[in-house]
Design an enzyme around this catalytic site. Structure first.
Site, PDB file in Angstrom:
ATOM      1  N   GLU A  89      -4.243   4.194   6.719  1.00  0.00           N
ATOM      2  CA  GLU A  89      -4.246   3.659   4.585  1.00  0.00           C
ATOM      3  C   GLU A  89      -5.394   4.892   3.962  1.00  0.00           C
ATOM      4  O   GLU A  89      -4.371   4.571   2.681  1.00  0.00           O
ATOM      5  CB  GLU A  89      -4.859   2.383   4.656  1.00  0.00           C
TER       6      GLU A  89
ATOM      7  N   ARG B   4       0.718  -0.935   0.494  1.00  0.00           N
ATOM      8  CA  ARG B   4       0.263  -0.002  -0.078  1.00  0.00           C
ATOM      9  C   ARG B   4       1.269   1.150  -0.101  1.00  0.00           C
ATOM     10  O   ARG B   4       0.720   2.084   0.581  1.00  0.00           O
ATOM     11  CB  ARG B   4      -0.932   0.481   1.006  1.00  0.00           C
TER      12      ARG B   4
ATOM     13  N   SER C 147      -9.899  -0.415   3.777  1.00  0.00           N
ATOM     14  CA  SER C 147      -9.425  -0.596   5.246  1.00  0.00           C
ATOM     15  C   SER C 147      -8.500   0.637   5.754  1.00  0.00           C
ATOM     16  O   SER C 147      -8.827   1.987   5.002  1.00  0.00           O
ATOM     17  CB  SER C 147      -8.172  -1.701   5.317  1.00  0.00           C
TER      18      SER C 147
HETATM   19  C1  FAD Z   1     -15.945  -1.624  -0.159  1.00  0.00           C
HETATM   20  C2  FAD Z   1     -14.292  -1.058  -0.167  1.00  0.00           C
HETATM   21  C3  FAD Z   1     -12.872  -1.718  -0.741  1.00  0.00           C
HETATM   22  C4  FAD Z   1     -11.576  -1.882  -0.850  1.00  0.00           C
HETATM   23  N1  FAD Z   1     -11.235  -2.488  -0.819  1.00  0.00           N
HETATM   24  C5  FAD Z   1      -9.604  -2.423  -1.098  1.00  0.00           C
HETATM   25  C6  FAD Z   1      -9.161  -3.684  -1.013  1.00  0.00           C
HETATM   26  O1  FAD Z   1      -9.459  -5.365  -0.658  1.00  0.00           O
HETATM   27  N2  FAD Z   1      -7.335  -2.912  -1.495  1.00  0.00           N
HETATM   28  C7  FAD Z   1      -6.858  -2.210  -1.559  1.00  0.00           C
HETATM   29  O2  FAD Z   1      -5.519  -1.807  -1.406  1.00  0.00           O
HETATM   30  N3  FAD Z   1      -8.077  -1.349  -1.611  1.00  0.00           N
HETATM   31  C8  FAD Z   1      -9.154  -1.015  -1.241  1.00  0.00           C
HETATM   32  N4  FAD Z   1     -10.380  -0.209  -1.228  1.00  0.00           N
HETATM   33  C9  FAD Z   1      -9.540   0.813  -1.115  1.00  0.00           C
HETATM   34  C10 FAD Z   1      -9.400   1.932  -2.559  1.00  0.00           C
HETATM   35  O3  FAD Z   1     -10.406   1.030  -3.474  1.00  0.00           O
HETATM   36  C11 FAD Z   1      -8.497   1.764  -3.466  1.00  0.00           C
HETATM   37  O4  FAD Z   1      -6.989   2.082  -2.912  1.00  0.00           O
HETATM   38  C12 FAD Z   1      -8.099   2.432  -4.907  1.00  0.00           C
HETATM   39  O5  FAD Z   1      -7.092   1.941  -4.825  1.00  0.00           O
HETATM   40  C13 FAD Z   1      -8.484   3.722  -5.259  1.00  0.00           C
HETATM   41  O6  FAD Z   1      -8.832   4.387  -6.116  1.00  0.00           O
HETATM   42  P1  FAD Z   1      -9.512   6.144  -6.603  1.00  0.00           P
HETATM   43  O7  FAD Z   1      -9.433   6.235  -7.645  1.00  0.00           O
HETATM   44  O8  FAD Z   1     -10.616   6.044  -5.415  1.00  0.00           O
HETATM   45  O9  FAD Z   1      -8.015   6.140  -5.305  1.00  0.00           O
HETATM   46  P2  FAD Z   1      -8.790   8.452  -4.897  1.00  0.00           P
HETATM   47  O10 FAD Z   1      -9.288   7.481  -2.707  1.00  0.00           O
HETATM   48  O11 FAD Z   1      -9.260   8.982  -5.194  1.00  0.00           O
HETATM   49  O12 FAD Z   1      -7.124   8.222  -4.519  1.00  0.00           O
HETATM   50  C14 FAD Z   1      -5.923   7.923  -3.316  1.00  0.00           C
HETATM   51  C15 FAD Z   1      -5.054   8.230  -3.694  1.00  0.00           C
HETATM   52  O13 FAD Z   1      -4.440   7.878  -4.484  1.00  0.00           O
HETATM   53  C16 FAD Z   1      -4.226   9.084  -5.627  1.00  0.00           C
HETATM   54  N5  FAD Z   1      -3.938   9.499  -6.480  1.00  0.00           N
HETATM   55  C17 FAD Z   1      -5.603   9.504  -7.298  1.00  0.00           C
HETATM   56  N6  FAD Z   1      -5.685   9.868  -8.214  1.00  0.00           N
HETATM   57  C18 FAD Z   1      -4.575   9.716  -9.035  1.00  0.00           C
HETATM   58  C19 FAD Z   1      -3.260   9.794 -10.333  1.00  0.00           C
HETATM   59  N7  FAD Z   1      -3.891   9.674 -11.242  1.00  0.00           N
HETATM   60  N8  FAD Z   1      -2.516  10.241 -10.425  1.00  0.00           N
HETATM   61  C20 FAD Z   1      -0.597  10.228  -9.151  1.00  0.00           C
HETATM   62  N9  FAD Z   1      -1.992  10.164  -8.097  1.00  0.00           N
HETATM   63  C21 FAD Z   1      -3.070  10.132  -7.754  1.00  0.00           C
HETATM   64  C22 FAD Z   1      -4.468  10.824  -4.654  1.00  0.00           C
HETATM   65  O14 FAD Z   1      -3.822  12.249  -4.362  1.00  0.00           O
HETATM   66  C23 FAD Z   1      -4.777   9.153  -3.333  1.00  0.00           C
HETATM   67  O15 FAD Z   1      -3.586   9.564  -2.229  1.00  0.00           O
HETATM   68  C24 FAD Z   1     -11.338  -0.537  -1.010  1.00  0.00           C
HETATM   69  C25 FAD Z   1     -12.449   0.790  -1.268  1.00  0.00           C
HETATM   70  C26 FAD Z   1     -13.988   0.235  -0.967  1.00  0.00           C
HETATM   71  C27 FAD Z   1     -14.385   1.492  -0.417  1.00  0.00           C
END
Ligand code: FAD
Length: 255
Positions: A251, A139, A181
């Site tokens: 996280e 992560r 998480s």
């Molecule tokens: C029900 C549920 C289950 C989940 N299960 C998991 C799991 O099993 N494993 C896991 O790892 N995560 C899990 N997550 C968390 C989430 O799915 C991941 O972290 C995912 O990568 C988030 O993507 P996002 O586009 O929503 O990022 P955001 O939440 O919008 O951003 C996350 C981070 O990435 C950065 N970011 C976003 N886009 C870019 C870009 N283009 N360039 C550079 N940086 C960027 C942001 O600045 C921020 O620091 C879960 C979430 C939920 C709601």
């Protein structure tokens, strides 16, 4: 600019309306903090200036046995594509919500399966980087700046059974709004075990709670707020430090 209501947009349903810059071409956006789908993010009462990638960065291409994916492409879209084209190693995207930018920045995954496992390279505003030149662990990545495009190695053979196993691994996850998480798992114990052990599983403050199904999921029971979320996060950190001398590392990204 677009006005986004983060109470609706973010998966944890916290936040209010803010202006967000939409990026349609590669450029200098250093004064902005980039967001994806906000499935791992809590927007505070006073967030920094925010930007997100526009539809120009939502694409999937195949070239020279490589899968080239725009960073605004959702995990669901890539999963469907890989299933249709019989491409292996993307089964973990089932129920792993987010856009490719967020998934790669967070090195998202489940157990030993991580998005970096089959990554080849990324394109950012600072240039192109091969996987071997990007520091990445559980992560965490050293990626600085905006990810515009992600390239993966292609291996044949989508595994439907593997996909089912990934979905099954999520049986204990709550259906209430969350950001995944809450804390990273420390080496010694899982974060869920630690939170449960200090008596906070199911603990509620206002509209927010550590889920009674899975203690490491901070869930919104209805009208939970940023302040209530932060109170719970700080309470868990304090209690775990006191009892186990372990510093829980968050996280979820707080903006
Ligand atoms: C029900 C549920 C289950 C989940 N299960 C998991 C799991 O099993 N494993 C896991 O790892 N995560 C899990 N997550 C968390 C989430 O799915 C991941 O972290 C995912 O990568 C988030 O993507 P996002 O586009 O929503 O990022 P955001 O939440 O919008 O951003 C996350 C981070 O990435 C950065 N970011 C976003 N886009 C870019 C870009 N283009 N360039 C550079 N940086 C960027 C942001 O600045 C921020 O620091 C879960 C979430 C939920 C709601």
């Amino acid at each position: 600019m677009k006005i986004i209501d983060f109470k609706k947009y973010s998966s944890i349903h916290i936040g209010s309306k803010h202006k967000v810059k939409i990026i349609n071409e590669i450029g200098d956006y250093s004064k902005y903090t980039i967001i994806g789908k906000c499935h791992n993010t809590i927007i505070s009462n006073n967030p920094p200036s925010l930007a997100m990638l526009g539809d120009e960065f939502d694409y999937i291409l195949q070239k020279n046995n490589k899968l080239i994916v725009g960073a605004a492409t959702s995990s669901g879209k890539l999963l469907v594509y890989c299933k249709k084209h019989n491409i292996a190693h993307f089964e973990l995207l089932a129920k792993l919500p987010g856009n490719m930018g967020g998934l790669v920045k967070m090195n998202a995954g489940l157990k030993q399966y991580e998005i970096f496992n089959h990554l080849h390279s990324i394109k950012t505003n600072n240039g192109e980087f091969l996987k071997k030149d990007i520091d990445h662990t559980y992560r965490h990545t050293s990626i600085d700046g905006i990810i515009y495009e992600v390239t993966f190695d292609i291996h044949e053979g989508y595994d439907k059974q593997m996909q089912n196993e990934f979905v099954k691994m999520r049986d204990n996850q709550p259906n209430l709004p969350s950001a995944g998480s809450c804390f990273k798992n420390p080496k010694e114990h899982s974060a869920g075990y630690l939170i449960e052990n200090v008596g906070l599983k199911g603990h509620t403050i206002g509209g927010m709670a550590f889920s009674s199904l899975h203690a490491n999921f901070l869930v919104n029971m209805g009208n939970g707020t940023y302040d209530e979320a932060m109170k719970l996060i700080n309470l868990a950190k304090e209690k775990v430090k006191e009892k186990f001398s372990i510093d829980l590392e968050i996280e979820i990204v707080i903006l």
